[in-house]
Design a protein around this motif. Sequence first.
Motif, PDB file in Angstrom:
ATOM      1  N   PRO A  25      -1.921  70.383  37.372  1.00 21.12           N
ATOM      2  CA  PRO A  25      -0.574  70.695  37.368  1.00 21.12           C
ATOM      3  C   PRO A  25      -0.249  70.887  38.821  1.00 21.12           C
ATOM      4  O   PRO A  25      -0.745  71.033  39.624  1.00 21.12           O
ATOM      5  CB  PRO A  25      -0.589  72.233  36.818  1.00 21.12           C
ATOM      6  N   GLY A  46      -2.794  73.341  31.733  1.00 26.16           N
ATOM      7  CA  GLY A  46      -1.837  72.492  32.133  1.00 26.16           C
ATOM      8  C   GLY A  46      -2.353  71.153  32.595  1.00 26.16           C
ATOM      9  O   GLY A  46      -1.537  70.255  33.008  1.00 26.16           O
ATOM     10  N   ARG A  85      -3.226  65.944  26.549  1.00 25.69           N
ATOM     11  CA  ARG A  85      -2.754  67.261  27.245  1.00 25.69           C
ATOM     12  C   ARG A  85      -3.159  68.521  26.263  1.00 25.69           C
ATOM     13  O   ARG A  85      -2.785  69.192  25.308  1.00 25.69           O
ATOM     14  CB  ARG A  85      -1.412  67.342  26.987  1.00 25.69           C
ATOM     15  N   ARG A  87      -4.331  71.706  25.021  1.00 27.42           N
ATOM     16  CA  ARG A  87      -3.661  73.296  25.201  1.00 27.42           C
ATOM     17  C   ARG A  87      -4.973  74.504  25.121  1.00 27.42           C
ATOM     18  O   ARG A  87      -4.607  75.500  25.618  1.00 27.42           O
ATOM     19  CB  ARG A  87      -2.820  73.395  24.047  1.00 27.42           C
ATOM     20  N   SER A 212       2.769  79.554  38.075  1.00 25.98           N
ATOM     21  CA  SER A 212       2.275  78.899  37.277  1.00 25.98           C
ATOM     22  C   SER A 212       3.827  78.330  36.329  1.00 25.98           C
ATOM     23  O   SER A 212       4.722  79.166  36.376  1.00 25.98           O
ATOM     24  CB  SER A 212       1.243  79.565  36.451  1.00 25.98           C
TER      25      SER A 212
END
Length: 337
Positions: A25, A46, A85, A87, A212
């Motif tokens: 991120p 992320g 991605r 989670r 964040s």
Amino acid sequence: ATDTTIVRVTDRPFVGAVVLRAVYPAYLARDPEGLPVGEPARVPQGTVIEVTGRASTALRSVYVRGADDSVSFATDGHSFTGRIRPRATGRYDWFAAAARGPVADVPLPIEVDVIPDSAPRVDLVSPAMDTIVATGDRVPLQITVTDDHGIGLVELHGVRQTAEGRRLPASVQRVATAQSNIWNGTPTVDLAARQLEAGDALRLTVVAIDNSPWAQRGVSRELILRVPTMEERRSLARETADSAAEQARRTAQAQKSLEQRTDEASRERGARNQNTTGAKGAEAARQNDQREREMSYEPAERARALAQEQRELSENIDKLRDAAKELEEQLKQANAL
């Protein structure tokens, strides 16, 4: 004549040459890096995992499937690309198909250990406990905020509660903006601007938000600053007066004892001087001088101790003056002066 059979020999189709690359991120300010294939990968929440690979045959489809979702990759002949991605922590199994059917020889599963971003930790260090205040006081706070990656915002939230128990809308004061992963501050609460009345209480909490994408919040303990009623002020004034009177009594006793011991030490020294002056002859003077040096250590120690007591007594008298001023202020606030 028999039928003619044509046999073409090829390699068993397989998927391989997989490359994994972690893209972190943006708020972490961390460069992308490669991940090992076939080993569990620990990545921050992320993170995007870029996947590339090739097969020994032209592919029709390639995808990975986890416990809760699946991700399909784009194919181009023998190669494929895509992004995962994740989670949550989990495992992704491979599935592939060529023009002639499923491809059984696929890479080892992709195991991902997702490290969640922690909420900020907020400590209201001082005052250490709920405090009784006057309406015009300025109360300094000591605050410490820590976060695993970075602090985005620190706010002071205050709710005024009237003597009847009714809570008014909260007020928000920003005390810090973007910081690193630790921040120490000493903001001051101006009670005069809050317009508190007797019996009112101000409930304070410190709220920190990290940097964040999820804007996680951390909240401190609640600190209550309370303005006492008139009766409570009189009670506090009486307690302060009793304490000041007791302190004054002890100081007077200490002063009397110190004066007595100082006089005794002075008389003892005078007697020694007189004995030394009255001695006859050089030999007697020399002996007295020797005796004086031998006996000088103990009186010197007593003198130093008396001087220390005098300094402590002076400090106690200064504290009595401060207590008297505090008592006077409390009596004024209680309309009892």
